[in-house]
Design an enzyme around this catalytic site. Structure first.
Site, PDB file in Angstrom:
ATOM      1  N   ASP A  16      38.814  37.795  42.658  1.00 48.66           N
ATOM      2  CA  ASP A  16      38.116  39.260  42.762  1.00 48.66           C
ATOM      3  C   ASP A  16      37.051  39.477  41.979  1.00 48.66           C
ATOM      4  O   ASP A  16      36.485  38.785  41.214  1.00 48.66           O
ATOM      5  CB  ASP A  16      39.589  40.111  42.374  1.00 48.66           C
ATOM      6  CG  ASP A  16      40.214  39.709  41.054  1.00 48.66           C
ATOM      7  OD1 ASP A  16      39.626  38.804  40.363  1.00 48.66           O
ATOM      8  OD2 ASP A  16      41.277  39.773  40.847  1.00 48.66           O
TER       9      ASP A  16
ATOM     10  N   ASP B 147      51.595  45.875  36.034  1.00 49.72           N
ATOM     11  CA  ASP B 147      52.393  46.512  37.276  1.00 49.72           C
ATOM     12  C   ASP B 147      52.741  45.453  38.182  1.00 49.72           C
ATOM     13  O   ASP B 147      53.218  45.784  39.489  1.00 49.72           O
ATOM     14  CB  ASP B 147      51.437  47.532  37.723  1.00 49.72           C
ATOM     15  CG  ASP B 147      50.115  46.941  38.584  1.00 49.72           C
ATOM     16  OD1 ASP B 147      50.003  46.002  38.502  1.00 49.72           O
ATOM     17  OD2 ASP B 147      49.350  47.891  38.959  1.00 49.72           O
TER      18      ASP B 147
ATOM     19  N   HIS C   9      50.990  43.101  39.469  1.00 47.94           N
ATOM     20  CA  HIS C   9      49.870  42.772  40.730  1.00 47.94           C
ATOM     21  C   HIS C   9      49.479  41.242  40.287  1.00 47.94           C
ATOM     22  O   HIS C   9      49.524  40.595  39.157  1.00 47.94           O
ATOM     23  CB  HIS C   9      48.681  43.709  40.605  1.00 47.94           C
ATOM     24  CG  HIS C   9      47.797  43.555  39.622  1.00 47.94           C
ATOM     25  ND1 HIS C   9      47.162  44.582  38.891  1.00 47.94           N
ATOM     26  CD2 HIS C   9      47.217  42.595  38.497  1.00 47.94           C
ATOM     27  CE1 HIS C   9      46.340  44.490  38.083  1.00 47.94           C
ATOM     28  NE2 HIS C   9      46.405  43.095  37.826  1.00 47.94           N
TER      29      HIS C   9
ATOM     30  N   GLU D 188      47.434  45.417  44.446  1.00 49.85           N
ATOM     31  CA  GLU D 188      48.435  46.414  43.508  1.00 49.85           C
ATOM     32  C   GLU D 188      49.635  46.912  44.335  1.00 49.85           C
ATOM     33  O   GLU D 188      49.773  46.564  45.400  1.00 49.85           O
ATOM     34  CB  GLU D 188      47.577  47.878  43.569  1.00 49.85           C
ATOM     35  CG  GLU D 188      46.098  47.608  42.745  1.00 49.85           C
ATOM     36  CD  GLU D 188      46.399  47.568  41.109  1.00 49.85           C
ATOM     37  OE1 GLU D 188      47.442  46.997  40.747  1.00 49.85           O
ATOM     38  OE2 GLU D 188      45.325  47.840  40.365  1.00 49.85           O
TER      39      GLU D 188
HETATM   40  C1  F6R Z   1      41.678  38.799  37.406  1.00 45.92           C
HETATM   41  C2  F6R Z   1      43.037  39.255  38.159  1.00 45.92           C
HETATM   42  C3  F6R Z   1      44.046  40.033  37.616  1.00 45.92           C
HETATM   43  C4  F6R Z   1      44.596  39.468  35.999  1.00 45.92           C
HETATM   44  C5  F6R Z   1      45.710  40.364  35.566  1.00 45.92           C
HETATM   45  C6  F6R Z   1      45.940  40.431  34.358  1.00 45.92           C
HETATM   46  O1  F6R Z   1      40.942  37.917  38.189  1.00 45.92           O
HETATM   47  O2  F6R Z   1      43.179  38.638  39.221  1.00 45.92           O
HETATM   48  O3  F6R Z   1      45.227  39.971  38.471  1.00 45.92           O
HETATM   49  O4  F6R Z   1      44.981  38.291  36.312  1.00 45.92           O
HETATM   50  O5  F6R Z   1      45.028  41.770  35.821  1.00 45.92           O
HETATM   51  O6  F6R Z   1      45.186  40.298  33.522  1.00 45.92           O
HETATM   52  P1  F6R Z   1      44.950  39.940  31.994  1.00 45.92           P
HETATM   53  O7  F6R Z   1      44.961  38.321  31.870  1.00 45.92           O
HETATM   54  O8  F6R Z   1      43.679  40.353  31.353  1.00 45.92           O
HETATM   55  O9  F6R Z   1      46.010  40.464  31.364  1.00 45.92           O
END
Ligand code: F6R
Length: 258
Positions: free
Chosen positions: A67, A136, A138, A143
């Site tokens: 992403d 959440d 994801h 989301e």
């Molecule tokens: C980032 C991504 C997100 C993160 C998630 C956890 O490329 O795809 O899904 O993996 O938000 O983020 P952290 O590791 O910062 O807690």
């Protein structure tokens, strides 16, 4: 799903990096799916160390990132493109043309998303996808309420994600509201998947993903439908799992447990 519980974050990263290395030793031109955020940082550090100390070779590897924030150019310090160059790509021998990161500044997002999906297919699909998990539930920026069949597209970030990611920006208002993200359907086509989680703030999402119902309200739960998903968790992230004793029993019994 295979559940691997480790004492701490460093151990999670060592196991995950070892799994990446194993993939590259058996298939030097593997296609890797990569995540950003805090969780994979230690994995990238370990891969860089393995590249320098053990000659882990990335010269034939192709990567696709999950992403990117809409509106941030690749040289913006909070863009995922910048993150990947600083934390991995500039330290290893991957050819620039093999790196794919969704564009946050294209003129035509629809066409770009189609191109990104085609490009993954043309390269033979993703061999190993690394995932973090949002509080959440994801995966990538899928989301709650995202279709479990979704493909690469633009997504509006949930308020929870904006709050969680505000720590990387000067002000919460600076966090972009939109992101371009691989879909859940895109992710599920990966041959192997590793979901990594560390810290007590992930425990509820991890439990929902592994032990809850398959639901678009926790898109990580869609991984229950995937044949080769390995969840590598530290003890805090595994804290809400009801069947933790069973997972540890399997982990200790299985001779091939990583
Ligand atoms: C980032 C991504 C997100 C993160 C998630 C956890 O490329 O795809 O899904 O993996 O938000 O983020 P952290 O590791 O910062 O807690």
């Amino acid at each position: 799903m295979q559940i691997n519980i480790q004492e701490d974050y460093d151990a999670v990263c060592r196991i995950a990096a070892g799994r990446v290395a194993k993939t590259l030793y058996s298939k030097p031109n593997a296609v890797l799916g990569l995540a950003t955020g805090s969780t994979p940082l230690g994995v990238y550090k370990e891969l860089i160390r393995m590249h320098h100390d053990e000659g882990l070779d990335f010269s034939q590897v192709t990567t696709f990132n999950l992403d990117e924030y809409v509106g941030l150019t690749p040289n913006h310090k909070q863009s995922y493109s910048y993150f990947m160059w600083e934390n991995l790509f500039k330290h290893i021998n991957i050819p620039r043309q093999n790196i794919h990161i969704p564009s946050g500044t294209t003129d035509n997002y629809e066409a770009f998303c189609r191109w990104y999906e085609d490009c993954i297919k043309q390269r033979g699909g993703i061999d190993l996808q690394i995932l973090g998990i949002g509080t959440d539930g994801h995966i990538a920026f899928n989301e709650p309420s995202s279709s479990l069949g979704s493909r690469t597209r633009i997504k509006t970030l949930a308020r929870q994600t904006i709050e969680d990611n505000a720590r990387f920006f000067d002000k919460p208002e600076d966090v972009p509201v939109f992101a371009i993200t691989m879909g859940v359907g895109t992710i599920l086509e990966s041959r192997d998947i590793m979901l990594l989680a560390s810290g007590a703030n992930k425990a509820a999402a991890v439990a929902a993903a592994i032990e809850g119902p398959v639901t678009s309200m926790c898109t990580a739960s869609a991984l229950q439908l995937h044949r080769e998903t390995l969840c590598i968790l530290d003890r805090q992230a595994a804290g809400d799992l009801k069947m933790i004793e069973y997972y540890e029993w399997i982990q200790n019994k299985r001779p091939d447990a990583p």
